[in-house]
Design an enzyme around this catalytic site. Structure first.
Site, PDB file in Angstrom:
ATOM      1  N   GLU A   1      25.741  34.257  36.455  1.00 27.01           N
ATOM      2  CA  GLU A   1      24.962  33.311  35.632  1.00 27.01           C
ATOM      3  C   GLU A   1      23.793  32.732  36.435  1.00 27.01           C
ATOM      4  O   GLU A   1      22.704  32.524  35.911  1.00 27.01           O
ATOM      5  CB  GLU A   1      25.849  32.187  35.095  1.00 27.01           C
ATOM      6  CG  GLU A   1      26.935  32.651  34.144  1.00 27.01           C
ATOM      7  CD  GLU A   1      26.423  33.466  32.973  1.00 27.01           C
ATOM      8  OE1 GLU A   1      25.291  33.240  32.520  1.00 27.01           O
ATOM      9  OE2 GLU A   1      27.175  34.353  32.522  1.00 27.01           O
TER      10      GLU A   1
ATOM     11  N   TRP B   1      16.560  31.796  23.745  1.00 30.63           N
ATOM     12  CA  TRP B   1      16.169  31.887  22.327  1.00 30.63           C
ATOM     13  C   TRP B   1      15.728  33.301  21.961  1.00 30.63           C
ATOM     14  O   TRP B   1      16.062  33.811  20.900  1.00 30.63           O
ATOM     15  CB  TRP B   1      15.083  30.857  21.986  1.00 30.63           C
ATOM     16  CG  TRP B   1      15.740  29.561  21.608  1.00 30.63           C
ATOM     17  CD1 TRP B   1      16.000  28.515  22.444  1.00 30.63           C
ATOM     18  CD2 TRP B   1      16.292  29.220  20.338  1.00 30.63           C
ATOM     19  NE1 TRP B   1      16.680  27.540  21.766  1.00 30.63           N
ATOM     20  CE2 TRP B   1      16.871  27.935  20.468  1.00 30.63           C
ATOM     21  CE3 TRP B   1      16.367  29.862  19.105  1.00 30.63           C
ATOM     22  CZ2 TRP B   1      17.510  27.292  19.404  1.00 30.63           C
ATOM     23  CZ3 TRP B   1      16.990  29.219  18.036  1.00 30.63           C
ATOM     24  CH2 TRP B   1      17.553  27.954  18.191  1.00 30.63           C
TER      25      TRP B   1
ATOM     26  N   TRP C   1      21.241  35.267  36.224  1.00 32.35           N
ATOM     27  CA  TRP C   1      20.518  35.228  34.929  1.00 32.35           C
ATOM     28  C   TRP C   1      19.380  34.207  35.019  1.00 32.35           C
ATOM     29  O   TRP C   1      18.274  34.425  34.517  1.00 32.35           O
ATOM     30  CB  TRP C   1      21.448  34.790  33.781  1.00 32.35           C
ATOM     31  CG  TRP C   1      22.079  35.913  33.026  1.00 32.35           C
ATOM     32  CD1 TRP C   1      23.390  36.274  33.067  1.00 32.35           C
ATOM     33  CD2 TRP C   1      21.442  36.815  32.082  1.00 32.35           C
ATOM     34  NE1 TRP C   1      23.605  37.334  32.219  1.00 32.35           N
ATOM     35  CE2 TRP C   1      22.437  37.678  31.603  1.00 32.35           C
ATOM     36  CE3 TRP C   1      20.133  36.957  31.604  1.00 32.35           C
ATOM     37  CZ2 TRP C   1      22.162  38.683  30.671  1.00 32.35           C
ATOM     38  CZ3 TRP C   1      19.857  37.951  30.674  1.00 32.35           C
ATOM     39  CH2 TRP C   1      20.869  38.807  30.222  1.00 32.35           C
TER      40      TRP C   1
ATOM     41  N   ASN D   1      27.236  26.883  26.511  1.00 29.47           N
ATOM     42  CA  ASN D   1      26.483  28.138  26.387  1.00 29.47           C
ATOM     43  C   ASN D   1      26.873  28.941  25.147  1.00 29.47           C
ATOM     44  O   ASN D   1      26.007  29.454  24.435  1.00 29.47           O
ATOM     45  CB  ASN D   1      26.673  28.987  27.647  1.00 29.47           C
ATOM     46  CG  ASN D   1      25.905  30.286  27.556  1.00 29.47           C
ATOM     47  OD1 ASN D   1      24.696  30.280  27.388  1.00 29.47           O
ATOM     48  ND2 ASN D   1      26.608  31.408  27.617  1.00 29.47           N
TER      49      ASN D   1
ATOM     50  N   TRP E   1       8.885  34.816   8.933  1.00 28.06           N
ATOM     51  CA  TRP E   1      10.094  34.007   8.774  1.00 28.06           C
ATOM     52  C   TRP E   1      10.022  33.193   7.502  1.00 28.06           C
ATOM     53  O   TRP E   1       9.043  32.460   7.305  1.00 28.06           O
ATOM     54  CB  TRP E   1      10.288  33.104   9.995  1.00 28.06           C
ATOM     55  CG  TRP E   1      10.536  33.912  11.227  1.00 28.06           C
ATOM     56  CD1 TRP E   1       9.650  34.218  12.217  1.00 28.06           C
ATOM     57  CD2 TRP E   1      11.762  34.580  11.565  1.00 28.06           C
ATOM     58  NE1 TRP E   1      10.243  35.033  13.161  1.00 28.06           N
ATOM     59  CE2 TRP E   1      11.540  35.262  12.790  1.00 28.06           C
ATOM     60  CE3 TRP E   1      13.021  34.663  10.966  1.00 28.06           C
ATOM     61  CZ2 TRP E   1      12.531  36.030  13.411  1.00 28.06           C
ATOM     62  CZ3 TRP E   1      14.010  35.414  11.599  1.00 28.06           C
ATOM     63  CH2 TRP E   1      13.757  36.080  12.801  1.00 28.06           C
TER      64      TRP E   1
ATOM     65  N   TRP F   1      12.533  31.339  15.146  1.00 28.46           N
ATOM     66  CA  TRP F   1      13.218  30.947  16.389  1.00 28.46           C
ATOM     67  C   TRP F   1      12.419  29.941  17.209  1.00 28.46           C
ATOM     68  O   TRP F   1      12.963  29.149  17.960  1.00 28.46           O
ATOM     69  CB  TRP F   1      13.538  32.186  17.242  1.00 28.46           C
ATOM     70  CG  TRP F   1      12.329  33.012  17.603  1.00 28.46           C
ATOM     71  CD1 TRP F   1      11.767  34.011  16.854  1.00 28.46           C
ATOM     72  CD2 TRP F   1      11.523  32.883  18.783  1.00 28.46           C
ATOM     73  NE1 TRP F   1      10.657  34.515  17.507  1.00 28.46           N
ATOM     74  CE2 TRP F   1      10.496  33.850  18.695  1.00 28.46           C
ATOM     75  CE3 TRP F   1      11.570  32.066  19.912  1.00 28.46           C
ATOM     76  CZ2 TRP F   1       9.519  34.008  19.681  1.00 28.46           C
ATOM     77  CZ3 TRP F   1      10.605  32.220  20.896  1.00 28.46           C
ATOM     78  CH2 TRP F   1       9.592  33.185  20.771  1.00 28.46           C
TER      79      TRP F   1
HETATM   80  C1  LIG Z   1      19.396  29.537  23.137  1.00 29.79           C
HETATM   81  C2  LIG Z   1      19.684  29.193  24.587  1.00 29.79           C
HETATM   82  C3  LIG Z   1      18.935  28.228  25.235  1.00 29.79           C
HETATM   83  C4  LIG Z   1      19.192  27.904  26.586  1.00 29.79           C
HETATM   84  N1  LIG Z   1      18.417  26.946  27.198  1.00 29.79           N
HETATM   85  C5  LIG Z   1      18.642  26.642  28.507  1.00 29.79           C
HETATM   86  C6  LIG Z   1      17.840  25.666  29.171  1.00 29.79           C
HETATM   87  O1  LIG Z   1      16.901  25.109  28.618  1.00 29.79           O
HETATM   88  N2  LIG Z   1      18.169  25.361  30.460  1.00 29.79           N
HETATM   89  C7  LIG Z   1      19.199  25.975  31.126  1.00 29.79           C
HETATM   90  O2  LIG Z   1      19.453  25.659  32.302  1.00 29.79           O
HETATM   91  N3  LIG Z   1      19.929  26.928  30.531  1.00 29.79           N
HETATM   92  C8  LIG Z   1      19.703  27.270  29.245  1.00 29.79           C
HETATM   93  N4  LIG Z   1      20.490  28.212  28.628  1.00 29.79           N
HETATM   94  C9  LIG Z   1      21.498  28.922  29.424  1.00 29.79           C
HETATM   95  C10 LIG Z   1      22.911  28.304  29.447  1.00 29.79           C
HETATM   96  O3  LIG Z   1      23.359  28.030  28.157  1.00 29.79           O
HETATM   97  C11 LIG Z   1      23.001  27.034  30.289  1.00 29.79           C
HETATM   98  O4  LIG Z   1      22.435  27.246  31.563  1.00 29.79           O
HETATM   99  C12 LIG Z   1      24.447  26.597  30.509  1.00 29.79           C
HETATM  100  O5  LIG Z   1      25.083  26.398  29.277  1.00 29.79           O
HETATM  101  C13 LIG Z   1      24.469  25.324  31.337  1.00 29.79           C
HETATM  102  O6  LIG Z   1      25.765  24.862  31.491  1.00 29.79           O
HETATM  103  P1  LIG Z   1      26.503  24.895  32.887  1.00 29.79           P
HETATM  104  O7  LIG Z   1      25.655  24.327  33.959  1.00 29.79           O
HETATM  105  O8  LIG Z   1      27.836  24.264  32.672  1.00 29.79           O
HETATM  106  O9  LIG Z   1      26.637  26.457  33.110  1.00 29.79           O
HETATM  107  P2  LIG Z   1      27.546  27.370  34.042  1.00 29.79           P
HETATM  108  O10 LIG Z   1      28.255  28.298  33.141  1.00 29.79           O
HETATM  109  O11 LIG Z   1      28.348  26.576  34.995  1.00 29.79           O
HETATM  110  O12 LIG Z   1      26.464  28.237  34.812  1.00 29.79           O
HETATM  111  C14 LIG Z   1      25.914  27.844  36.074  1.00 29.79           C
HETATM  112  C15 LIG Z   1      24.423  27.852  36.022  1.00 29.79           C
HETATM  113  O13 LIG Z   1      23.923  29.163  35.803  1.00 29.79           O
HETATM  114  C16 LIG Z   1      22.738  29.106  35.018  1.00 29.79           C
HETATM  115  N5  LIG Z   1      22.981  29.799  33.750  1.00 29.79           N
HETATM  116  C17 LIG Z   1      24.156  29.916  33.093  1.00 29.79           C
HETATM  117  N6  LIG Z   1      24.000  30.676  31.994  1.00 29.79           N
HETATM  118  C18 LIG Z   1      22.712  31.027  31.947  1.00 29.79           C
HETATM  119  C19 LIG Z   1      21.935  31.801  31.050  1.00 29.79           C
HETATM  120  N7  LIG Z   1      22.456  32.404  29.976  1.00 29.79           N
HETATM  121  N8  LIG Z   1      20.612  31.936  31.302  1.00 29.79           N
HETATM  122  C20 LIG Z   1      20.050  31.362  32.382  1.00 29.79           C
HETATM  123  N9  LIG Z   1      20.739  30.623  33.274  1.00 29.79           N
HETATM  124  C21 LIG Z   1      22.050  30.460  33.059  1.00 29.79           C
HETATM  125  C22 LIG Z   1      22.446  27.643  34.763  1.00 29.79           C
HETATM  126  O14 LIG Z   1      21.549  27.185  35.738  1.00 29.79           O
HETATM  127  C23 LIG Z   1      23.815  27.009  34.922  1.00 29.79           C
HETATM  128  O15 LIG Z   1      23.775  25.660  35.293  1.00 29.79           O
HETATM  129  C24 LIG Z   1      20.241  28.572  27.278  1.00 29.79           C
HETATM  130  C25 LIG Z   1      20.997  29.549  26.612  1.00 29.79           C
HETATM  131  C26 LIG Z   1      20.727  29.852  25.280  1.00 29.79           C
HETATM  132  C27 LIG Z   1      21.569  30.892  24.591  1.00 29.79           C
END
Ligand SMILES: Cc1cc2nc3c(=O)[nH]c(=O)nc-3n(C[C@H](O)[C@H](O)[C@H](O)COP(=O)(O)OP(=O)(O)OC[C@H]3O[C@@H](n4cnc5c(N)ncnc54)[C@H](O)[C@@H]3O)c2cc1C
Length: 482
Positions: free
Chosen positions: A274, A382, A277, A341, A306, A359
């Site tokens: 993650e 998105w 990512w 997420n 849309w 979107w």
């Molecule tokens: C529509 C959509 C919008 C999103 N917008 C954002 C946003 O504005 N900011 C944001 O930080 N993340 C975003 N994410 C990614 C992800 O949902 C969040 O990073 C995550 O939910 C944060 O929670 P956590 O710190 O507990 O994640 P954990 O699961 O603990 O992951 C650790 C870290 O990995 C990174 N990460 C995790 N998943 C993703 C992912 N899919 N893409 C990129 N980085 C990721 C984040 O920095 C996160 O803090 C988005 C995902 C979607 C589907």
């Protein structure tokens, strides 16, 4: 660069002292280092609300940092105004020879930094921006042909292959703290003085600063081995909740990645993926800034007209769609600024492929509300959900909001937490309460259409409409191998 008399560190997305690249570079090369943070009015003025959790989080993190610096006999200078003006003025007044900062990859930040660098150059002051917030920058992980990756798995493999201890080594700031410019405590504007009100951060238990990040990380390390199984269930404490800290740099990415690597195993590996990512989207934004300016990475989908049916976007924002998991998700977002997420994916997919709303509207709503809003990850997420992005969900794969709910919130715990009006609905009907017979509705005190909305659309019908929109934009049905 070595042997500077005095320099300045400009903090932005790196609000910590530990393993801090810009601070390390400044301390190592100068005899006296001033530390500065600017509440930039160009950013603050563009925020839609004067009660913004992010501003309160930053303010709290800055207060904590200032205290830490003051315990060392130094201080943090907190300025308020347009950064391209205030920062160079301060640098000139302090007669520094150089400004150090951590590189920011967002288009607006790149423009701001260019303006600052130019103003400083006019005063004979150097500007040094370096890597801090990612393990690998945009051009450090490229294909064999020297091109940026556009598919995640090969990017991740190349990222892991390149990784060596060198890239994760912490910057030993502590050894050089003697070079901090000693100073009486500077004054600092209150939250109200920069024009903002308190939010519910304290009530939510969101602690800013390095201490907040460290508390969360320690809590997560006790659960990291379960991450892979637990991460998809919003009612469970599965993820790390570190996103806001990663956004504002109150913890170092090197520390997170090296700890995960050291632990190893399925949970830590899934979590490291993650973090990768996050860097995948950062490099994508750098190479293709148009994706964060509302343009589809897959440009054929720009042609989708849309429908944006009246009222649908508003109902989604206000958690009134009649689909409990989607509404619970929007309540979580609205009440806390965080969204799990799995639910970001479900809510985004529902807006686009069930409500047939552009979107970009959802992307903008998340940008306003998310405490961890990050331009690269938000636009990446998105575009993934809307199937218009790079390495996105295929357009013909459409989440069913009821089966997602059954699968990821099987007992409806998350739904009941955020939709207390459905607390008494039996488990059998919690994912689709409109299926309750009238008698049962009366027995559990929820009349559909009065106490909780009837579904505003029928998933089966909307699914077909969405497929037709994508097909029309592509000019035909999916190829046989899709
Ligand atoms: C529509 C959509 C919008 C999103 N917008 C954002 C946003 O504005 N900011 C944001 O930080 N993340 C975003 N994410 C990614 C992800 O949902 C969040 O990073 C995550 O939910 C944060 O929670 P956590 O710190 O507990 O994640 P954990 O699961 O603990 O992951 C650790 C870290 O990995 C990174 N990460 C995790 N998943 C993703 C992912 N899919 N893409 C990129 N980085 C990721 C984040 O920095 C996160 O803090 C988005 C995902 C979607 C589907």
């Amino acid at each position: 660069m070595i042997g500077l008399d005095s320099s300045l560190v400009w903090l932005r997305r790196d609000l910590r002292l530990h393993d801090q690249a810009a601070l390390y570079r400044a301390l190592k090369s100068s005899s006296r280092v001033h530390v500065v943070f600017v509440f930039d009015t160009a950013i603050l003025d563009s925020l839609p609300s004067r009660a913004d959790r992010r501003v309160e989080f930053i303010h709290g993190s800055v207060v904590a940092l200032k205290r830490e610096l003051e315990a060392l006999g130094a201080t943090l200078h907190v300025l308020h105004g347009p950064a391209p003006k205030r920062l160079p003025e301060f640098a000139r007044d302090r007669k520094v020879q150089a400004v150090f900062c951590s590189r920011d990859y967002e288009p607006a930040a790149i423009r701001r930094d260019a303006a600052v660098a130019q103003a400083l150059a006019g005063m004979g002051i150097a500007f040094h921006a370096g890597k801090d917030q990612v393990v690998f920058e945009q051009d450090e992980v490229l294909t064999q042909g020297g091109k940026p990756y556009t598919v995640f798995t090969p990017y991740k493999n190349a990222w892991l292959k390149k990784l060596g201890p060198f890239y994760l080594k912490p910057y030993p700031v502590q050894a050089y703290l003697g070079a901090l410019a000693q100073s009486p405590p500077a004054t600092m504007p209150t939250l109200a003085e920069i024009g903002f009100a308190r939010t519910n951060l304290a009530e939510l238990g969101i602690r800013p600063g390095e201490a907040g990040a460290r508390g969360l990380f320690e809590d997560f390390l006790a659960r990291i081995n379960n991450y892979k199984q637990a991460r998809d269930f919003p009612a469970v404490r599965g993820p790390s909740y570190l996103s806001v800290h990663l956004r504002f740099g109150t913890i170092s990415i090197r520390e997170l990645a090296s700890t995960a690597l050291g632990i190893g195993g399925a949970g830590a590996e899934a979590w490291l993926a993650e973090l990768i990512w996050r860097e995948f989207y950062q490099q994508l934004l750098w190479h293709h800034p148009r994706v964060a300016a509302g343009h589809c990475y897959q440009s054929e989908f720009e042609a989708i007209a849309w429908p944006n049916p009246p009222g649908h976007f508003q109902a989604w924002c206000e958690a009134r769609t009649g689909y409990p998991l989607v509404d619970a998700a929007l309540r979580q977002l609205n009440q806390t600024g965080y969204l799990h997420n799995r639910l970001r994916m479900v809510a985004a997919s529902f807006l686009v492929k069930d409500l047939l709303v552009d979107w970009r509207l959802g992307e903008g709503y998340f940008a306003d509300k998310l405490i961890d809003f990050d331009l690269a990850s938000n636009s990446g997420g998105w575009q993934w959900a809307a199937s218009v992005g790079c390495d996105a969900q295929p357009w013909f794969r459409i989440f069913n909001p009821v089966t997602q709910s059954e699968k990821f919130d099987p007992e409806g715990k998350f739904i009941r937490r955020y939709l207390p009006e459905l607390a008494q609905v039996p488990g059998k009907h919690i994912h689709a309460p409109w299926t309750m017979p009238e008698k049962l509705q009366a027995a559990c005190g929820v009349k559909i259409g009065r106490d909780y909305p009837a579904p505003i659309v029928a998933h089966g019908i909307q699914r077909e409409k969405a497929l037709a929109l994508y097909k029309a934009a592509r000019g035909g049905p999916p190829p046989a191998d899709e």
